[in-house]
Design an enzyme around this catalytic site. Structure first.
Site, PDB file in Angstrom:
ATOM      1  N   THR A   1     -33.519  28.435  37.418  1.00  0.00           N
ATOM      2  CA  THR A   1     -32.429  28.929  36.261  1.00  0.00           C
ATOM      3  C   THR A   1     -31.571  27.074  35.901  1.00  0.00           C
ATOM      4  O   THR A   1     -30.934  27.579  34.875  1.00  0.00           O
ATOM      5  CB  THR A   1     -31.162  29.389  37.836  1.00  0.00           C
ATOM      6  OG1 THR A   1     -30.825  27.777  38.613  1.00  0.00           O
ATOM      7  CG2 THR A   1     -31.742  30.229  38.535  1.00  0.00           C
TER       8      THR A   1
ATOM      9  N   LYS B   1     -27.925  32.149  36.108  1.00  0.00           N
ATOM     10  CA  LYS B   1     -27.256  30.865  36.411  1.00  0.00           C
ATOM     11  C   LYS B   1     -26.129  31.240  36.018  1.00  0.00           C
ATOM     12  O   LYS B   1     -25.302  32.521  35.328  1.00  0.00           O
ATOM     13  CB  LYS B   1     -27.678  30.046  35.144  1.00  0.00           C
ATOM     14  CG  LYS B   1     -27.570  28.398  35.460  1.00  0.00           C
ATOM     15  CD  LYS B   1     -27.830  27.819  36.522  1.00  0.00           C
ATOM     16  CE  LYS B   1     -28.232  26.347  36.824  1.00  0.00           C
ATOM     17  NZ  LYS B   1     -28.977  25.961  38.049  1.00  0.00           N
TER      18      LYS B   1
ATOM     19  N   HIS C   1       4.593  43.353  40.167  1.00  0.00           N
ATOM     20  CA  HIS C   1       5.719  43.650  40.605  1.00  0.00           C
ATOM     21  C   HIS C   1       6.823  42.441  40.216  1.00  0.00           C
ATOM     22  O   HIS C   1       6.788  41.574  41.348  1.00  0.00           O
ATOM     23  CB  HIS C   1       5.651  43.732  42.395  1.00  0.00           C
ATOM     24  CG  HIS C   1       4.664  44.884  42.511  1.00  0.00           C
ATOM     25  ND1 HIS C   1       4.234  46.216  41.780  1.00  0.00           N
ATOM     26  CD2 HIS C   1       3.590  44.423  43.318  1.00  0.00           C
ATOM     27  CE1 HIS C   1       3.752  46.987  41.752  1.00  0.00           C
ATOM     28  NE2 HIS C   1       3.129  46.237  43.376  1.00  0.00           N
TER      29      HIS C   1
END
Lengths: 299, 299, 299, 299
Positions: free
Chosen positions: B57, B12, B254
């Site tokens: 899960t 999960k 940048h």
């Protein structure tokens, strides 16, 4: 069939511009996200494909960078006013310019306990917002705001005694987590920003969120997000005479008490499920009473 | 044709769990984003649709909340170890459990100059990461990290003397802005986390990023992101004997000097264009020499 | 204390590059997101600030655009191979180059029922992925994949007979919605991509997702995401002899039957709550048996 | 000092709701993202912490799911009208209800050349938007729209003859890529949606974007985004008598001709740099002339 252009607007969004200014070794870093817009008589552009009245959005972008070289980016109100003026000058067909400048929060990194001269990290708190509205031939006005101001309190918040109907399942509570990410905007009693007013505006960009966040923290008698929102607005207007109104949008970022009963466990406000969606949204504008309120104009 | 299941894993992700612990009036708020995974002999699940070996899960999610009620979430290493143990216990077919716990940074809001007892805002710095790997029948190991650690310096960074080929247009510079959002992970010399080791691990989650960020700031002789990355790793290993290796992923965010020449303006490192994409990516792992290095295992 | 550089890598991410190729009136639009990486002997860069071995990431970016002018972007495998070769040529210290190219799906807009010659909209299906790995002095290998491939079925999916422990509350079901966004990658039996193999690879970028999505649809006997994942892999290997293995990562995007019982309403698989988080994650690799499997190397 | 509540609004956002309706084997899947808002006399909530007038946002959520069980989600206008009515009924202090329903595009997966009965993938095109505004005691009005409608053309778009000032560097062009992600909204000549008008509205949710996208494609004489925007609006009003106005927000998603001159290469509209930010924004409303225009009310 005949149709017409009822309204239009154009500009550039997402102009990301930073400046470095040097006070000796101590550098000042300013980081802006700028949007510009023009309105006016651009009907021929739309209906005849005549671009002669158009100031390109690429030129608007260039204007932002060029004027940042002239005026710096330390004062969003000053830079924004210069940009608005210049756009109207360069584009005769435009009757109104609007410039929105969001300042990203950076703070000096502490190194060995001292703020560093030239290294920064994102500051807490959200983005500081400045809006310049400039009608041709008139003084520009400024309004202000903040977004992304996230706060959470673990107690001092209740929610009960509301309407119960057949679709109501929410349990009442006298003690819950309240969390939100505030978006605020406010207007000034005297909205004309001469350059000498910019420092006052910059100061309020810091102070107003500090004021309403402190009230969020101390308002432990909160019966709802609405209740606290109003207190935050009242506190901001009480502490800052310059403001005539303040608006908030406050999502209710739900922290739901985990249901541990199926596991045979109690949960005395200990473990919470943090959720994204759906979320409550509470909006409200608080305005000063009396003549100055007449000028209140929440956007 | 015949095929087979070569590997598999399930679990999960995005289990968002917060806890409030109370030291009298002073509340401690912990906010975790947890991922759990199991590996083992689940071939019948895939090939025959036989779910008898499956721990759902959803049950993994429930286990996280239930164990947070038992053990709290203040120590991710402790909670993570208990979850890993429990998942292996509940799921006999699993041979390995892994639990990743990201702690979101919150700090106390300052009200009237004092840290508030129960109101919080997002802290500076990024998320603190704890990874528990538990093979069945063996002690769990812990590794650690941080992500979203954003830093920027306005000087003390150069970049020149690199290869020039026919596709090179980048101008050399002895003075530029260097900005990055560090993702770091590290391994411990003694990777077994008994419960008594958890406090040490928690302390390092705070201290290691502080160490490498400080070195980012002070390394004003930087010739490249690579150069600074190495210094940051060396500083972390020098300051913290517990670490045997540290890895960094540092995007080069940048900030390009705005080209104002077309506008007839100079630009002495004043105005910068902030860009998102494309971005450079610099990755490196620094490891301690000698026998302990043998145990280094950057993931 | 002494430390060393254990590994390192650098490159450019997010190089967004599009090309237009003209077959008379009919335009072909190709839209790529490219990542490039170099590995090799760059220790001096890190430890001594010596940039002489460095090919700048800005030059890598320029190389992508320049080679796109030479070779076009219609074939990611061809363009990627040329980029990899060139980077090794331009950077003697590098021992390995890797180029990842994601092709964004665009399809022709239908106008009056016919595909338009030069107007496009995003296609259904996800991004097509090509990875070129080039060790110096050896032939490049290609692997492939897809991400963002979203599919949903409203029946033909069950989930029951799993482990029940004290933390299990999930109700069993013989009929549920199953939804996922597939990320897949696969390797070729003959991984050397000579230029003449590129068309075959391009064809498989289209066909493999079509194959596994069709199997997702027709596998109405699904007992779990795992069960369907395996069927999808088996179908892909059965239909495409060129593949030696295929890996899937399939989040279980839960559609939970809305609990309308508190409102006195039944809900016979009619109304569902769509959730984002938490989500199940199922991963698995299916490989062909026999000698070719020896070359299987899920990344 | 005295202040007052100048305006307020509250509701729930991000209510994600799906329904499955069965025409025999053929399933219809509807997937909505719903926002609801109430306005009215909620001053006591804010100023006195009196929650007795409050319909909780959790109840609003429950109302959406319950009414979807009664009315289905196949017709957003029908479901939205029922929600708006119910919210006003359940919350006597509210004077206005607003419901925004975004329908996510799904299409049937083609399997062996035929549309599948119960498997879906995301469709091309964007989200279909329905807005219901219901003042207490009056009929609800509906307006409509679409967002996320992405289109790109590789030729048939020019941009030149604009203003050149000292900050203008953009080169003129008679042939460029034009790309945008349209957000549109429109109003109906007869804005009252009785239930029998809903089918017409649903049809227009499909047809209006198809109309304006087709005009985007065929308008090869485009002199600017503005020019094409107007044509798209005119085409929509010409084709669909039901509309009285249509508004567009069209970001100019710049595809910049790559500058390959430094590499000694030409670039005859072949290779483009795809950029995210900054982006141009063009907005405009086209309205029908004459008496019906009086009712035009772009939100």
């Amino acid at each position: 069939m005949s149709v017409h252009l009822a309204s239009d607007r154009f500009g550039k969004s997402g102009v990301r511009l930073a400046t470095v200014e040097r006070d000796g070794d101590r550098h000042v870093f300013s980081d802006l996200d700028i949007d510009v817009r023009l309105e006016g008589d651009f009907e021929a552009v739309h209906t005849r494909g005549d671009n002669s009245p158009v100031l390109t959005t690429d030129t608007m972008r260039g204007t932002c960078y060029a004027l940042a070289r002239h005026y710096g980016a330390r004062s969003p109100a000053t830079l924004g006013s210069r940009i608005a003026e210049r756009l109207l000058e360069a584009c005769p067909a435009a009757s109104h310019a609007r410039v929105d400048l969001a300042r990203l929060p950076w703070e000096r990194l502490a190194v060995d306990g001292a703020p560093h001269t030239h290294t920064f990290r994102p500051g807490p708190g959200g983005r500081q917002l400045t809006t310049i509205r400039q009608p041709r031939g008139q003084a520009p006005t400024v309004s202000a705001g903040a977004d992304g101001v996230r706060v959470l309190k673990t107690t001092g918040s209740a929610f009960d005694s509301y309407i119960k109907d057949e679709y109501t399942t929410l349990p009442e509570t006298r003690d819950r987590i309240m969390a939100t990410t505030v978006a605020a905007s406010w207007g000034y009693v005297d909205p004309l920003v001469a350059d000498h007013a910019a420092p006052e505006h910059e100061r309020l960009l810091d102070e107003v969120p500090a004021t309403f966040c402190a009230r969020f923290a101390t308002h432990d008698e909160s019966e709802s997000v609405q209740h606290t929102l109003y207190e935050m607005g009242e506190a901001a207007l009480a502490a800052h005479d310059e403001l005539t109104w303040i608006s908030f949008r406050m999502p209710n970022e739900h922290h739901i008490l985990a249901d541990l009963e199926p596991y045979g466990l109690d949960n005395p406000n200990h473990v919470f499920v943090v959720t994204d969606r759906p979320y409550g949204v509470i909006e409200g504008t608080i305005a000063r009473d009396g003549p100055s309120a007449a000028r209140a104009e929440p956007a």
